[in-house]
Scaffold this motif. Structure first.
Motif, short mmCIF file in Angstrom:
data_model
loop_
_atom_site.label_atom_id
_atom_site.label_comp_id
_atom_site.label_asym_id
_atom_site.label_seq_id
_atom_site.Cartn_x
_atom_site.Cartn_y
_atom_site.Cartn_z
N ILE A 88 -6.16 5.00 7.29
CA ILE A 88 -4.98 5.14 6.46
C ILE A 88 -5.43 5.62 5.09
N PHE A 89 -4.70 6.60 4.50
CA PHE A 89 -5.10 7.26 3.26
C PHE A 89 -3.99 7.16 2.21
N LYS A 90 -4.38 7.22 0.96
CA LYS A 90 -3.44 7.38 -0.15
C LYS A 90 -3.33 8.86 -0.46
N ILE A 91 -2.09 9.35 -0.62
CA ILE A 91 -1.85 10.76 -0.89
C ILE A 91 -1.97 11.01 -2.39
N LEU A 92 -2.81 11.95 -2.77
CA LEU A 92 -3.00 12.31 -4.17
C LEU A 92 -2.14 13.50 -4.58
N ASP A 93 -1.91 14.43 -3.65
CA ASP A 93 -1.15 15.64 -3.96
C ASP A 93 -0.42 16.08 -2.70
N GLN A 94 0.90 16.25 -2.82
CA GLN A 94 1.69 16.65 -1.66
C GLN A 94 1.41 18.09 -1.25
N ASN A 95 1.03 18.93 -2.21
CA ASN A 95 0.82 20.35 -1.93
C ASN A 95 -0.60 20.66 -1.49
N LYS A 96 -1.53 19.71 -1.69
CA LYS A 96 -2.92 19.94 -1.32
C LYS A 96 -3.39 18.78 -0.43
N PRO A 97 -4.32 19.08 0.45
CA PRO A 97 -4.84 18.00 1.33
C PRO A 97 -5.81 17.08 0.59
N GLU A 98 -5.33 16.42 -0.47
CA GLU A 98 -6.16 15.51 -1.23
C GLU A 98 -5.78 14.07 -0.88
N LEU A 99 -6.69 13.39 -0.20
CA LEU A 99 -6.43 12.04 0.27
C LEU A 99 -7.57 11.12 -0.12
N VAL A 100 -7.25 9.84 -0.28
CA VAL A 100 -8.25 8.82 -0.57
C VAL A 100 -8.20 7.77 0.55
N LEU A 101 -9.34 7.53 1.18
CA LEU A 101 -9.39 6.57 2.28
C LEU A 101 -9.16 5.15 1.75
N LEU A 102 -8.22 4.42 2.38
CA LEU A 102 -7.91 3.05 1.99
C LEU A 102 -8.50 2.03 2.97
N ASP A 103 -8.33 2.28 4.25
CA ASP A 103 -8.80 1.31 5.24
C ASP A 103 -8.90 1.98 6.60
N VAL A 104 -9.73 1.40 7.49
CA VAL A 104 -9.92 1.91 8.84
C VAL A 104 -9.84 0.74 9.81
N GLN A 105 -9.16 0.93 10.92
CA GLN A 105 -9.08 -0.07 11.98
C GLN A 105 -9.55 0.55 13.29
N SER A 106 -10.42 -0.16 13.99
CA SER A 106 -10.87 0.27 15.30
C SER A 106 -10.07 -0.48 16.35
N VAL A 107 -9.31 0.28 17.16
CA VAL A 107 -8.38 -0.32 18.11
C VAL A 107 -8.78 0.06 19.54
N PRO A 108 -9.13 -0.91 20.38
CA PRO A 108 -9.45 -0.59 21.78
C PRO A 108 -8.20 -0.22 22.56
N ALA A 109 -8.39 0.58 23.61
CA ALA A 109 -7.26 0.99 24.45
C ALA A 109 -6.63 -0.23 25.11
N ARG A 123 4.55 7.03 -11.13
CA ARG A 123 4.79 8.41 -10.74
C ARG A 123 3.72 8.96 -9.81
N SER A 124 2.60 8.27 -9.74
CA SER A 124 1.52 8.73 -8.85
C SER A 124 1.72 8.26 -7.41
N ASN A 125 2.79 7.49 -7.17
CA ASN A 125 3.05 6.96 -5.83
C ASN A 125 3.64 8.05 -4.95
N LEU A 126 2.79 8.71 -4.19
CA LEU A 126 3.22 9.75 -3.26
C LEU A 126 3.18 9.26 -1.81
N GLY A 127 2.94 7.98 -1.66
CA GLY A 127 2.94 7.41 -0.32
C GLY A 127 1.57 7.35 0.31
#
Length: 227
Positions: A1-22, A44-48
């Motif tokens: 799951i990532f935090k969005i830095l810019d809607q127009n550019k693929p700029e993301l910051v990693l927040l957390d990772v979960q390993s899920v078995p099938a 104002r920086s909250n882009l989801g």
């Protein structure tokens, strides 16, 4: 799951990772504290946030294809965010006994003040203290889904005489404290206890394994006082 830095550019910051078995079924909990703290300071920086699903071979998958429930799913399985806010606690100092001015006439409705003062025990005044309750430590993690714990707080300290306004004392506590000074062996001091509590929402399994979101009353101490 990532935090969005810019809607127009693929700029993301990693927040957390979960390993899920099938084949796993249940809720997935992600820690997005870093993002929420930044959004509180800079709304104002909250882009989801953005969720990606990948296999161990780095192959991208659709979240809906692997079974993740989105906004169109049942209400009881909607994604949600759990947030805790810490209240700023103003330190409360023990009040000092002030002698009335000799020229000032004492009103008839004032409480009588005994001609004796309590010994200074050097203790702390009645106030709210930190207490974090972990549902895992209580052995409840198998049926409580969220939150994993919460700040419950507790009240502790002494009710010094005279009781200042910062101690949120009731009129009964004021009278009891005066009587205690006159008859310390018969009447106890006023007690430090919660004067205001607030609820929390808990997501849990009921006896039929249904997911229930319920608001439980009187779970968090908001203020303390002398009762």
């Amino acid at each position: 799951i990532f935090k969005i830095l810019d809607q127009n550019k693929p700029e993301l910051v990693l927040l957390d990772v979960q390993s899920v078995p099938a084949g796993q079924e249940g809720w997935l909990a992600f820690d997005v504290t870093t993002a929420s703290n930044h959004w509180l300071l800079h709304p104002r920086s909250n882009l989801g946030i953005r969720l990606y699903v990948e296999t161990e071979e780095d192959r991208s998958l659709s979240a809906g294809w692997i079974g993740l429930v989105g906004r169109r799913g049942p209400r009881s399985k909607q994604p949600f965010m759990v947030t805790f806010f810490r209240e700023n606690q103003v330190p409360c100092r023990p009040p000092r006994a002030v002698k009335p001015h000799p020229r000032r006439k004492k009103p008839k409705y004032d409480l009588p003040v005994p001609n004796r003062s309590p010994a200074n025990s050097g203790g702390q005044p009645c106030k709210k203290h930190e207490l974090y309750v972990s549902f895992s430590d209580l052995g409840w993690k198998d049926w409580v889904l969220a939150p994993t714990g919460y700040s419950a707080y507790y009240c502790d300290g002494e009710c010094f005489y005279p009781l200042g306004s910062c101690m949120n004392a009731t009129n009964h506590a004021l009278i009891q404290q005066v009587v205690h000074l006159l008859k310390p062996d018969e009447v106890p001091k006023a007690c430090c206890a919660p004067t205001k509590l607030s609820p929390i929402s808990v997501l849990f399994y009921d006896d039929n394994n249904n997911v229930i979101l319920k608001k439980h009353r009187n779970m968090v101490v908001k203020t303390c006082g002398c009762l």
